[in-house]
Motif scaffolding. Structure first.
Motif, PDB file in Angstrom:
ATOM      1  N   GLU A   1     -18.019  41.939  11.010  1.00 42.44           N
ATOM      2  CA  GLU A   1     -17.405  41.696  12.319  1.00 42.44           C
ATOM      3  C   GLU A   1     -17.609  40.249  12.760  1.00 42.44           C
ATOM      4  O   GLU A   1     -16.699  39.623  13.309  1.00 42.44           O
ATOM      5  N   SER A   2     -18.782  39.719  12.516  1.00 37.80           N
ATOM      6  CA  SER A   2     -19.079  38.334  12.868  1.00 37.80           C
ATOM      7  C   SER A   2     -18.197  37.374  12.081  1.00 37.80           C
ATOM      8  O   SER A   2     -17.628  36.431  12.642  1.00 37.80           O
ATOM      9  N   GLU A   3     -18.055  37.610  10.791  1.00 34.11           N
ATOM     10  CA  GLU A   3     -17.206  36.759   9.960  1.00 34.11           C
ATOM     11  C   GLU A   3     -15.737  36.866  10.368  1.00 34.11           C
ATOM     12  O   GLU A   3     -14.997  35.888  10.335  1.00 34.11           O
ATOM     13  N   LYS A   4     -15.317  38.050  10.778  1.00 34.40           N
ATOM     14  CA  LYS A   4     -13.941  38.258  11.234  1.00 34.40           C
ATOM     15  C   LYS A   4     -13.680  37.455  12.515  1.00 34.40           C
ATOM     16  O   LYS A   4     -12.662  36.768  12.635  1.00 34.40           O
ATOM     17  N   ARG A   5     -14.622  37.538  13.478  1.00 38.87           N
ATOM     18  CA  ARG A   5     -14.490  36.759  14.725  1.00 38.87           C
ATOM     19  C   ARG A   5     -14.463  35.260  14.429  1.00 38.87           C
ATOM     20  O   ARG A   5     -13.700  34.507  15.024  1.00 38.87           O
ATOM     21  N   ARG A   6     -15.308  34.859  13.518  1.00 42.14           N
ATOM     22  CA  ARG A   6     -15.397  33.444  13.131  1.00 42.14           C
ATOM     23  C   ARG A   6     -14.061  32.972  12.546  1.00 42.14           C
ATOM     24  O   ARG A   6     -13.563  31.903  12.890  1.00 42.14           O
ATOM     25  N   ALA A   7     -13.487  33.759  11.662  1.00 47.13           N
ATOM     26  CA  ALA A   7     -12.200  33.407  11.056  1.00 47.13           C
ATOM     27  C   ALA A   7     -11.102  33.341  12.118  1.00 47.13           C
ATOM     28  O   ALA A   7     -10.269  32.429  12.103  1.00 47.13           O
ATOM     29  N   GLU A   8     -11.108  34.286  13.048  1.00 49.62           N
ATOM     30  CA  GLU A   8     -10.119  34.285  14.127  1.00 49.62           C
ATOM     31  C   GLU A   8     -10.242  33.018  14.963  1.00 49.62           C
ATOM     32  O   GLU A   8      -9.240  32.427  15.372  1.00 49.62           O
ATOM     33  N   PHE A   9     -11.484  32.601  15.216  1.00 51.43           N
ATOM     34  CA  PHE A   9     -11.703  31.374  15.991  1.00 51.43           C
ATOM     35  C   PHE A   9     -11.083  30.175  15.271  1.00 51.43           C
ATOM     36  O   PHE A   9     -10.286  29.442  15.832  1.00 51.43           O
ATOM     37  N   TYR A  10     -11.449  29.977  14.015  1.00 53.07           N
ATOM     38  CA  TYR A  10     -10.974  28.798  13.287  1.00 53.07           C
ATOM     39  C   TYR A  10      -9.486  28.859  12.998  1.00 53.07           C
ATOM     40  O   TYR A  10      -8.831  27.815  12.913  1.00 53.07           O
ATOM     41  N   ASN A  11      -8.913  30.043  12.884  1.00 51.37           N
ATOM     42  CA  ASN A  11      -7.480  30.171  12.629  1.00 51.37           C
ATOM     43  C   ASN A  11      -6.623  29.779  13.833  1.00 51.37           C
ATOM     44  O   ASN A  11      -5.410  29.652  13.707  1.00 51.37           O
ATOM     45  N   GLN A  12      -7.260  29.551  14.981  1.00 50.42           N
ATOM     46  CA  GLN A  12      -6.517  29.087  16.154  1.00 50.42           C
ATOM     47  C   GLN A  12      -5.970  27.674  15.953  1.00 50.42           C
ATOM     48  O   GLN A  12      -5.068  27.252  16.671  1.00 50.42           O
ATOM     49  N   LEU A  13      -6.544  26.946  15.028  1.00 54.34           N
ATOM     50  CA  LEU A  13      -6.089  25.586  14.744  1.00 54.34           C
ATOM     51  C   LEU A  13      -5.504  25.562  13.333  1.00 54.34           C
ATOM     52  O   LEU A  13      -6.234  25.416  12.350  1.00 54.34           O
ATOM     53  N   PRO A  14      -4.204  25.733  13.226  1.00 51.76           N
ATOM     54  CA  PRO A  14      -3.604  25.742  11.883  1.00 51.76           C
ATOM     55  C   PRO A  14      -3.608  24.329  11.283  1.00 51.76           C
ATOM     56  O   PRO A  14      -3.229  23.365  11.942  1.00 51.76           O
ATOM     57  N   LEU A  15      -4.062  24.248  10.049  1.00 50.68           N
ATOM     58  CA  LEU A  15      -4.107  22.966   9.338  1.00 50.68           C
ATOM     59  C   LEU A  15      -3.527  23.137   7.936  1.00 50.68           C
ATOM     60  O   LEU A  15      -4.049  22.621   6.963  1.00 50.68           O
ATOM     61  N   LYS A  16      -2.424  23.867   7.862  1.00 51.92           N
ATOM     62  CA  LYS A  16      -1.839  24.190   6.560  1.00 51.92           C
ATOM     63  C   LYS A  16      -0.774  23.193   6.102  1.00 51.92           C
ATOM     64  O   LYS A  16      -0.605  22.965   4.920  1.00 51.92           O
ATOM     65  N   THR A  17      -0.071  22.599   7.048  1.00 54.08           N
ATOM     66  CA  THR A  17       0.989  21.661   6.667  1.00 54.08           C
ATOM     67  C   THR A  17       0.567  20.230   6.997  1.00 54.08           C
ATOM     68  O   THR A  17      -0.312  19.999   7.826  1.00 54.08           O
ATOM     69  N   ARG A  18       1.217  19.269   6.369  1.00 55.54           N
ATOM     70  CA  ARG A  18       0.941  17.849   6.625  1.00 55.54           C
ATOM     71  C   ARG A  18       1.203  17.538   8.104  1.00 55.54           C
ATOM     72  O   ARG A  18       0.456  16.795   8.733  1.00 55.54           O
ATOM     73  N   GLU A  19       2.240  18.135   8.668  1.00 54.06           N
ATOM     74  CA  GLU A  19       2.575  17.911  10.077  1.00 54.06           C
ATOM     75  C   GLU A  19       1.455  18.411  11.000  1.00 54.06           C
ATOM     76  O   GLU A  19       1.087  17.735  11.961  1.00 54.06           O
ATOM     77  N   GLN A  20       0.910  19.586  10.695  1.00 58.57           N
ATOM     78  CA  GLN A  20      -0.190  20.132  11.498  1.00 58.57           C
ATOM     79  C   GLN A  20      -1.436  19.255  11.397  1.00 58.57           C
ATOM     80  O   GLN A  20      -2.105  19.009  12.398  1.00 58.57           O
ATOM     81  N   VAL A  21      -1.709  18.770  10.216  1.00 60.57           N
ATOM     82  CA  VAL A  21      -2.869  17.901  10.010  1.00 60.57           C
ATOM     83  C   VAL A  21      -2.683  16.587  10.772  1.00 60.57           C
ATOM     84  O   VAL A  21      -3.601  16.123  11.463  1.00 60.57           O
TER      85      VAL A  21
END
Length: 190
Positions: A56-76
């Motif tokens: 559950e802790s790891e799931k919450r952690r992933a949800e937190f960091y996934n709020q900032l998408p850094l998958k595309t060059r534009e997002q970065v």
């Protein structure tokens, strides 16, 4: 689930759950394998509950960091512009106040640390994910890393510097930890 038993110079059996959910058991050198197995079996319910909490802790952690998408060059690139606009004025202001000057300030998508100060080359790196924090918490991280240019370790002098340059640092550290549900590290930066 994997259970790893390590024999060490210790007086008692201990057990912990690591991030991937595996069980690490430390046992005294020479303890019979049957005794270690009994210990593990006796704590089977604890293992199940601890693994569940860990998941559950790891799931919450992933949800937190996934709020900032850094998958595309534009997002970065967008994140980099926002980071520079947020952090560079803070670094400039606090560097002058503290009498320090980082050789370079750069950014990486680190999830294990908010910032890193390399005292040898005087470089400072900030995690892209500081964008998910309130501005005053980001400022705490900036001051924390700049304080390392004056004091490399987290000793009494370092905490005195933090008290001087960012008196609300303990409150900011607590807020940061609550926001992202992290349980790492002793401090707000590294």
């Amino acid at each position: 689930m994997s259970i790893q038993v390590t024999y060490k110079r210790t007086n008692r059996l201990t057990m912990r759950i690591v991030k991937n959910g595996d069980v690490h058991v430390s046992a005294p050198i020479g303890m019979p394998k049957s005794e270690v197995e009994q210990f593990i079996e006796k704590h089977r319910d604890w293992i199940v509950e601890a693994r569940k909490r860990n998941y559950e802790s790891e799931k919450r952690r992933a949800e937190f960091y996934n709020q900032l998408p850094l998958k595309t060059r534009e997002q970065v690139n967008d994140s980099l512009q926002r980071l520079k606009a947020l952090i560079e004025p803070m670094v400039e202001r606090h560097s002058k106040e503290m009498g320090v000057k980082p050789s370079i300030v750069y950014y990486k998508p680190m999830i294990s640390r908010w910032g890193i100060c390399n005292v040898e080359d005087k470089s400072v790196c900030f995690s892209a994910y500081v964008l998910l924090l309130p501005e005053w918490c980001v400022e705490h991280i900036v001051v924390h890393e700049l304080c390392h240019l004056l004091e490399p370790s987290h000793n009494a002098r370092f905490h005195t510097l933090m008290d001087k340059y960012f008196p609300r640092w303990k409150e900011a550290r607590k807020e940061t930890r609550q926001i992202c549900k992290m349980e790492e590290g002793e401090d707000g930066g590294d």
